[in-house]
Design an enzyme around this catalytic site. Structure first.
Site, PDB file in Angstrom:
ATOM      1  CG  ASN A 209      -0.200  -0.165   2.509  1.00  0.00           C
ATOM      2  OD1 ASN A 209       0.549   0.720   2.922  1.00  0.00           O
ATOM      3  ND2 ASN A 209      -0.377  -1.314   3.174  1.00  0.00           N
ATOM      4  CG  ASP A 278      -7.257  -5.601   5.575  1.00  0.00           C
ATOM      5  OD1 ASP A 278      -6.839  -5.599   6.745  1.00  0.00           O
ATOM      6  OD2 ASP A 278      -7.790  -4.610   5.037  1.00  0.00           O
ATOM      7  CE  LYS A 288       9.603 -11.252 -14.507  1.00  0.00           C
ATOM      8  NZ  LYS A 288      10.509 -10.470 -15.379  1.00  0.00           N
ATOM      9  CG  PHE A 322      -3.008   4.973  13.568  1.00  0.00           C
ATOM     10  CD1 PHE A 322      -2.811   6.160  12.886  1.00  0.00           C
ATOM     11  CD2 PHE A 322      -2.432   4.817  14.814  1.00  0.00           C
ATOM     12  CE1 PHE A 322      -2.035   7.182  13.431  1.00  0.00           C
ATOM     13  CE2 PHE A 322      -1.660   5.830  15.366  1.00  0.00           C
ATOM     14  CZ  PHE A 322      -1.466   7.018  14.667  1.00  0.00           C
ATOM     15  CE  LYS A 336      -8.574  -0.708  12.972  1.00  0.00           C
ATOM     16  NZ  LYS A 336      -7.826  -0.093  11.846  1.00  0.00           N
ATOM     17  CE  LYS A 340     -10.061  -4.674  13.923  1.00  0.00           C
ATOM     18  NZ  LYS A 340      -9.201  -4.425  12.753  1.00  0.00           N
TER      19      LYS A 340
END
Length: 408
Positions: A209, A278, A288, A322, A336, A340
């Protein structure tokens, strides 16, 4: 608090230099050991003898004035500092600091010191607003310097605006606050995760990301500044290393999970600022992957939810998560936090300009069990980290006191 601390007071050439005498006097009264350096221009506004009398130490004005043959003056002064305060800091001194120019006693000492730096700017309002000055201040802030913002009022030049040196009492208070903060987390074990995890498809390709890791690195630095023993578990990141912080490099979500769990039992505070994948590929090719068909279908599986795992295992730890969202920030953040078992959630809308990945600023909202605690405007990530760490330490102390009271 300041007794026995060595504070190097740098005074540059502006009309506000006379206020430095009061700053020096107040610091000495607190028990600090104040060593004064003046630029040549500063001596035109206030005599070195005044500062020598107040500080009870030799005042340095020239790099080549070596009063003690056993040491090199600017190195000795630089090494002795627990904190360097520049008051007033002119546009000229800010430019020298930002660009590494060392052409007098003050600027060479600033290049040589590893101590934190507190800057109190003072100049004409138009100079203060000049893009070059703003750029230099931003650059210094990125490197960890802190600022005592100038006041707004009638300036010596006749203009009314921002640029007047902060009052001596405010500067001294900022010094006290810095030393207070440096003890907030003394002896505490802190874990911070940062950066974007990498899930490999083959030896040359991977899923990741846009996280730069800058927010997590800023939080690790803020915790270290408060005396904590910090372990930074970093995945893919573009942030610069931090002195005094133990960095553990990982790649995948699974590696990050294991690195955190190995240290979790002894941790007092865990801040999960990393952007963790995730999903990961079910199968990773050993070689490869070559082009063959028009389409390539990759099967993904869920990774272990690190934050949820830590929440379920939580005992004495203070857990901060976060939430990077693009809509309904408050709703998802509170969900969240509850699911959590977090103590706090730091949320931001990464679709907002200045709040997403790979930038030096952020716009965050902080949530606790009672809901929104603070919504911060766009700030540089270092300042966001500093504000967050102040709130985190206060909440940790309150939680510990409540637990102690319940046990008694």
């Amino acid at each position: 608090m300041l007794k026995g601390k060595t504070i190097v007071l740098g005074i540059s050439g502006g009309i506000a230099a006379y206020k430095a005498a009061t700053v020096c006097s107040r610091l000495v009264q607190t028990g600090a050991n104040v060593r004064v350096i003046m630029t040549e221009s500063a001596t035109k506004f206030i005599a070195p003898l005044t500062l020598q009398t107040l500080s009870r130490h030799t005042v340095y004005t020239d790099t080549f004035d070596e009063f003690d043959p056993s040491v090199v003056a600017h190195i000795n002064v630089a090494d002795s500092a627990d904190l360097v305060v520049i008051a007033p800091a002119t546009a000229n001194v800010l430019a020298k600091m930002a660009h590494g120019i060392g052409d007098d006693m003050l600027s060479t000492t600033l290049l040589a010191t590893t101590a934190p730096i507190l800057i109190a700017p003072a100049m004409n309002v138009h100079m203060y607003d000049h893009p070059a000055v703003a750029h230099n201040m931003a650059l210094l802030a990125e490197r960890g310097a802190r600022f005592v913002e100038p006041g707004t009022g009638l300036l010596a030049c006749g203009y009314v605006g921002k640029g007047r040196l902060a009052e001596p009492e405010d500067i001294v208070q900022a010094v006290k606050q810095w030393f207070e903060q440096s003890q907030d987390l003394a002896g505490k074990q802190v874990i911070v995760t940062a950066g974007g995890t990498v899930e490999r498809l083959d030896p040359v390709r991977f899923l990741t990301n846009d996280s730069s890791g800058k927010m997590g690195f800023a939080l690790a630095e803020a915790a270290a500044n408060r005396g904590a023993n910090v372990t930074l578990i970093a995945a893919r990141t573009s942030a610069e290393p931090i002195q005094g912080v133990n960095i553990v490099h990982v790649e995948s979500a699974e590696q990050m999970l294991q690195a955190v769990l190995e240290r979790y039992d002894s941790a007092d505070l865990v801040i999960k600022a990393a952007a963790v994948a995730d999903y990961r590929p079910v199968a990773r090719a050993n070689h490869k992957i070559k082009k063959s068909e028009e389409k390539l279908v990759i099967e993904l599986e869920r990774t272990t939810d690190i934050l949820k795992t830590l929440g379920e295992k939580k005992k004495h730890q203070f857990l901060v998560g976060f939430a990077a969202e693009t809509e309904q920030v408050a709703h998802y953040a509170m969900d969240k936090l509850v699911r959590k078992h977090c103590d706090l959630i730091v949320a931001n809308d990464v679709s907002q300009e200045g709040a997403g990945f790979n930038v030096d600023t952020n716009i965050v909202q902080l949530f606790g069990e009672e809901g929104l605690l603070e919504a911060m405007p766009m700030l540089r990530k270092r300042e966001v980290a500093d504000r967050l760490m102040s709130i985190i330490t206060q909440r940790m102390q309150a939680k510990a006191a409540a637990a102690k009271g319940a046990a008694e």
